[in-house]
Write an enzyme that holds these catalytic residues in place. Structure first.
Site: not given
Length: 492
Positions: A170-172, A235, A292
């Site tokens: 997961i990345h922003r 994953e 964040e």
């Protein structure tokens, strides 16, 4: 350890929550995705490191009326309660780390299905003249000073150009234009970043799919990191073990990659080679990215990569899934894999000496863990500190480890602080390891905080040993009470 296997999509999870009183609020009142949606949920159930007042372990919310997106819905907070995650996985909340660690040790790889995929019920190609990410994807803006609309729960899936092995993280991602996203790949920390760097060396784009709105097993297990999941470890195979059946992937319509078949949305695109110089707030110039996990507004990066979008596919009446960066939802997604990784490594080196691990919400699921240690013979003294060192090795972004005895409830902060106040002396029970790389989003790990800090992200790892020295165990027994069942008096 029995756990649920029937939750195979986001919609399955929402159906389960509807059957449990107090776990899901649904509303038809119009909500603006620009700051308002997160502003509402901040009070209802965000928890985590969000600025107080906020509600800890509140319900999830499903908004059916999204301003500017008449055919879409948005869910937030699905995983913002540890108890809710445990209920969705079919275990006790204290067992989550152990359950996920067992799944990591016994993975079930994903499979590709040729059947029609729910995520491709509607297809929008970037070559269409009216293609516009701003209109197609109801990505929220978390605060009024965000760089733009953010995809916070996009499962990024890509394949290494050399090995052919795939990975999910997961990345922003911030919408920057009609067919452009910025994606923040923290250097050296995530596998897709390594893939993008290698693709750049080969001067070729990296195809990537972004699946949004997936089942909880995928959301949680996608947050594993090395060394538990080294480069090339998919994953999704841990999610498969958690669901006890493989995650189904479908072939993308516009790029040579796969996506999660049951997702609500899929964004297909390519990370362009050498494009890691995108200014994240180029459209707003606020200086900030988004909130964040430590609880502060993250600074806008000038080193994001450019993701050129080729297509967006989605279900009919799709459900956008989002979270608030500092919320309890992030704590659970990051913290449960952290616990699993630590338990797995310690159990190999010191079997039976650490009973449980909790990645505390005050550390955003990353900075602080509490280890419940067991000393049975005099040679166990000192092994608790060895366990802390192993925890730092299992999860490199970890900053603080608190060690407590087996009679302390690690999920009760008051009990942990009681141990610190009665079984801890600052001059003898603190172990510090200075000058170690931790996490760049810790604002205190910055040369501006102290000149002795050599670079952003370098910190002092600290062990707080709140365990009783083995020879003194008999002197630190908690007051005993008569063990009775109170039901007779409560309901008599």
């Amino acid at each position: 350890m029995n756990h649920r296997t029937e939750i195979l999509s986001l919609r399955d999870a929402l159906s389960v929550l509807r059957e449990t009183p107090g776990q899901l609020i649904e509303t038809n009142v119009e909500i603006d995705p620009e700051a308002e949606l997160s502003g509402v949920y901040r009070h209802v159930g965000a928890g985590g490191t969000v600025m107080r007042p906020t509600q800890v372990d509140g319900p999830a919310m499903l908004f059916h009326n999204i301003k500017g997106h008449p055919d879409a819905q948005c869910v937030i907070g699905l995983l913002a309660s540890r108890q809710r995650v445990a209920d969705l996985f079919g275990c006790k909340k204290e067992e989550l780390g152990h359950l996920v660690q067992s799944c990591a040790a016994n993975p079930i790889p994903p499979v590709v299905t040729e059947a029609p995929a729910p995520c491709q019920e509607e297809i929008h190609l970037a070559t269409d003249p009216d293609f516009d990410l701003f209109k197609l994807v109801p990505a929220p803006t978390n605060t009024p000073v965000d760089a733009g609309p953010y995809i916070t729960m996009g499962m990024c899936y890509a394949t290494h150009p050399d090995t052919g092995l795939s990975d999910i993280t997961i990345h922003r991602m911030c919408i920057q234009g009609k067919d452009e996203l910025s994606i923040f790949l923290q250097p050296g920390s995530r596998h897709i970043g390594a893939m993008a760097e290698r693709a750049t060396e080969l001067n070729q784009p990296l195809p990537i799919s972004v699946s949004i709105g997936v089942d909880p097993a995928i959301s949680v297990t996608s947050c594993f990191k090395p060394p538990t999941t080294p480069l090339g470890f998919d994953e999704l195979s841990i999610a498969g073990a958690l669901r006890q059946r493989p995650v189904e992937l479908t072939r993308c319509v516009a790029i040579p990659e796969r996506a999660i078949a049951n997702a609500e949305y899929v964004i297909e695109g390519e990370i362009l080679p050498g494009s890691n110089h995108v200014v994240e707030d180029q459209n707003t110039h606020t200086g900030y990215a988004m909130p964040e996990f430590p609880g502060y507004n993250g600074p806008a990066s000038h080193e994001c990569w450019l993701l050129k979008v080729k297509a967006v596919t989605h279900r009919n009446n799709p459900i956008m899934q989002t979270c608030i960066g500092p919320s309890e939802e992030h704590v659970n997604m990051a913290g449960i894999p952290t616990e699993a990784s630590i338990l797995g490594m310690i159990d190999k080196a010191l079997p039976g000496k650490v009973l449980n691990c909790y990645s505390h919400r005050a550390g955003g699921g990353k900075y602080m863990v509490i280890l419940q240690c067991k000393k049975t013979v005099h040679t166990d003294e000192g092994k608790q500190r060895q366990a802390a060192l192993l925890a730092f090795s299992a999860f490199p972004e970890l900053k603080h480890v608190i060690l407590v005895d087996e009679d302390v409830d690690i999920f009760d902060t008051n009990d942990v602080l009681w141990a610190m106040n009665t079984r801890f002396q600052g001059d003898r029970d603190i172990v510090t390891i200075p000058g170690v790389r931790c996490h760049p989003l810790d604002p205190s790990s910055n040369p501006a905080y102290d000149p002795s800090i050599l670079d952003v992200g370098i910190s002092t790892k600290t062990i707080f040993d709140c365990t009783v020295p083995f020879p003194l165990k008999e002197h630190f027994k908690r007051a005993p009470f008569l063990d009775v069942n109170p039901e007779k008096w409560l309901h008599g």
